[in-house]
Design an enzyme around this catalytic site. Structure first.
Site, PDB file in Angstrom:
ATOM      1  CG  ASP A  32       8.756  -7.437 -13.920  1.00 30.76           C
ATOM      2  OD1 ASP A  32       9.073  -8.603 -14.211  1.00 30.76           O
ATOM      3  OD2 ASP A  32       9.035  -6.906 -12.828  1.00 30.76           O
ATOM      4  CG  ASN A  80      17.257  -9.907 -17.770  1.00 29.76           C
ATOM      5  OD1 ASN A  80      16.682  -9.121 -18.530  1.00 29.76           O
ATOM      6  ND2 ASN A  80      16.872 -10.036 -16.500  1.00 29.76           N
TER       7      ASN A  80
HETATM    8  C1  FPP Z   1      10.569  -9.765 -17.238  1.00 24.78           C
HETATM    9  O1  FPP Z   1       9.594 -10.682 -16.784  1.00 24.78           O
HETATM   10  C2  FPP Z   1      10.714  -9.923 -18.668  1.00 24.78           C
HETATM   11  C3  FPP Z   1      11.879 -10.160 -19.319  1.00 24.78           C
HETATM   12  C4  FPP Z   1      13.193 -10.264 -18.677  1.00 24.78           C
HETATM   13  C5  FPP Z   1      11.891 -10.357 -20.763  1.00 24.78           C
HETATM   14  C6  FPP Z   1      11.002  -9.449 -21.505  1.00 24.78           C
HETATM   15  C7  FPP Z   1      10.838  -9.935 -22.874  1.00 24.78           C
HETATM   16  C8  FPP Z   1       9.673  -9.918 -23.540  1.00 24.78           C
HETATM   17  C9  FPP Z   1       8.422  -9.374 -23.027  1.00 24.78           C
HETATM   18  C10 FPP Z   1       9.614 -10.410 -24.916  1.00 24.78           C
HETATM   19  C11 FPP Z   1      10.431  -9.505 -25.746  1.00 24.78           C
HETATM   20  C12 FPP Z   1      10.109  -9.570 -27.097  1.00 24.78           C
HETATM   21  C13 FPP Z   1      10.928  -9.209 -28.066  1.00 24.78           C
HETATM   22  C14 FPP Z   1      10.369  -9.027 -29.370  1.00 24.78           C
HETATM   23  C15 FPP Z   1      12.382  -9.024 -27.895  1.00 24.78           C
HETATM   24  P1  FPP Z   1      10.054 -11.834 -15.791  1.00 24.78           P
HETATM   25  O2  FPP Z   1      10.468 -12.998 -16.584  1.00 24.78           O
HETATM   26  O3  FPP Z   1      11.110 -11.315 -14.875  1.00 24.78           O
HETATM   27  O4  FPP Z   1       8.726 -12.117 -15.043  1.00 24.78           O
HETATM   28  P2  FPP Z   1       8.577 -12.510 -13.512  1.00 24.78           P
HETATM   29  O5  FPP Z   1       9.043 -11.310 -12.720  1.00 24.78           O
HETATM   30  O6  FPP Z   1       7.116 -12.766 -13.360  1.00 24.78           O
HETATM   31  O7  FPP Z   1       9.410 -13.701 -13.274  1.00 24.78           O
END
Ligand code: FPP
Length: 255
Positions: A32, A80
């Site tokens: 996250d 998501n």
């Molecule tokens: C949450 O952070 C993250 C996600 C929903 C996506 C996670 C994906 C990756 C780390 C890359 C994955 C890589 C591969 C190889 C599949 P957020 O976007 O909710 O962050 P925020 O809470 O700060 O908005």
């Protein structure tokens, strides 16, 4: 800082991590904070996801070297899809880019790729890349890198329940025979065998919730929450987290 007795107090910054002590066998991570990382740098949210992908590479390599058996990463949840289309599209492209660039390293590291989630609902290009990575690494015998893609734990358990109910209905199974292993055999994590249950659940970015992730499998796991945003989570951060695990006393309901 000087204590009351005038002696300099030692600051608690040293890692508790010891490479020769117990390493959690199954680590699951809610990655996250990508969006906030990017926003802090006045960049679009997707820049955070791209940097998050580089963190995946670093953490996979280090976890594998440390002897972790399964590393499950929450890359995309069933919730998501509610994000704006351009962000969803970007997240669906990431596995393609990741495997394109990183499969040779995974093979070198003897890492085997697996996936949990409702993968039939993924776009064709994402599904193709994932299936190819699974195929390319299927003979590897080291750490399992298990991506949760379009994964949701409640739906996983409902589907498992339906399959078990069908077995009862058609006479294959008696109600009294249903136990933990019956249920686990129907979960998406069944292929993880002995490592199906999580030992250590890590969530980055300061949020302290489980967000529909491995609800059954986390029943007795230890939890670790860190304020570090996922793109900033590196090998040292992983070792620090494991150091804290190594100091925990797991009792599984006993004494
Ligand atoms: C949450 O952070 C993250 C996600 C929903 C996506 C996670 C994906 C990756 C780390 C890359 C994955 C890589 C591969 C190889 C599949 P957020 O976007 O909710 O962050 P925020 O809470 O700060 O908005």
């Amino acid at each position: 800082m000087k204590s009351f007795f005038g002696k300099r107090k030692k600051k608690q910054t040293e890692s508790l991590f010891k490479e020769n002590e117990e390493i959690p066998q199954h680590i699951a991570i809610i990655m996250d904070g990508n969006g906030r990382w990017a926003q802090k740098k006045i960049m679009p949210r997707i820049a955070g996801h791209r940097e998050g992908m580089n963190t995946v590479k670093k953490i996979t390599k280090r976890a594998s070297q440390l002897g972790v058996k399964v590393l499950t990463l929450y890359a995309f949840s069933t919730e998501n899809w509610k994000r704006p289309d351009p962000e969803v599209n970007f997240l669906m492209q990431l596995p393609v880019d990741f495997f394109d660039a990183f499969v040779p390293d995974l093979i070198k590291e003897n890492v085997k790729v697996q996936v949990i989630g409702f993968t039939d609902q993924l776009p064709v290009h994402t599904r193709k890349a994932v299936n190819q990575a699974i195929e390319d690494t299927k003979n590897n015998t080291g750490m399992i890198l298990n991506f949760a893609l379009n994964y949701g734990s409640r739906s996983e358990m409902l589907e498992a329940t339906k399959r078990i109910a069908a077995q009862v209905q058609n006479g294959q199974l008696e109600i009294e025979e249903i136990d933990d292993s019956t249920f686990e055999s129907q979960l998406m994590t069944a292929e993880l065998g002995d490592y199906q249950n999580v030992d250590y659940m890590i969530r980055t970015s300061g949020e302290e919730r489980i967000s529909n992730f491995l609800l059954w499998q986390n029943a007795y796991s230890e939890f670790y929450f860190t304020k570090t945003l996922w793109p900033d989570f590196d090998e040292t951060a992983l070792e620090e987290a494991i150091g804290i695990y190594q100091k925990r006393h797991r009792r599984f309901g006993g004494l």
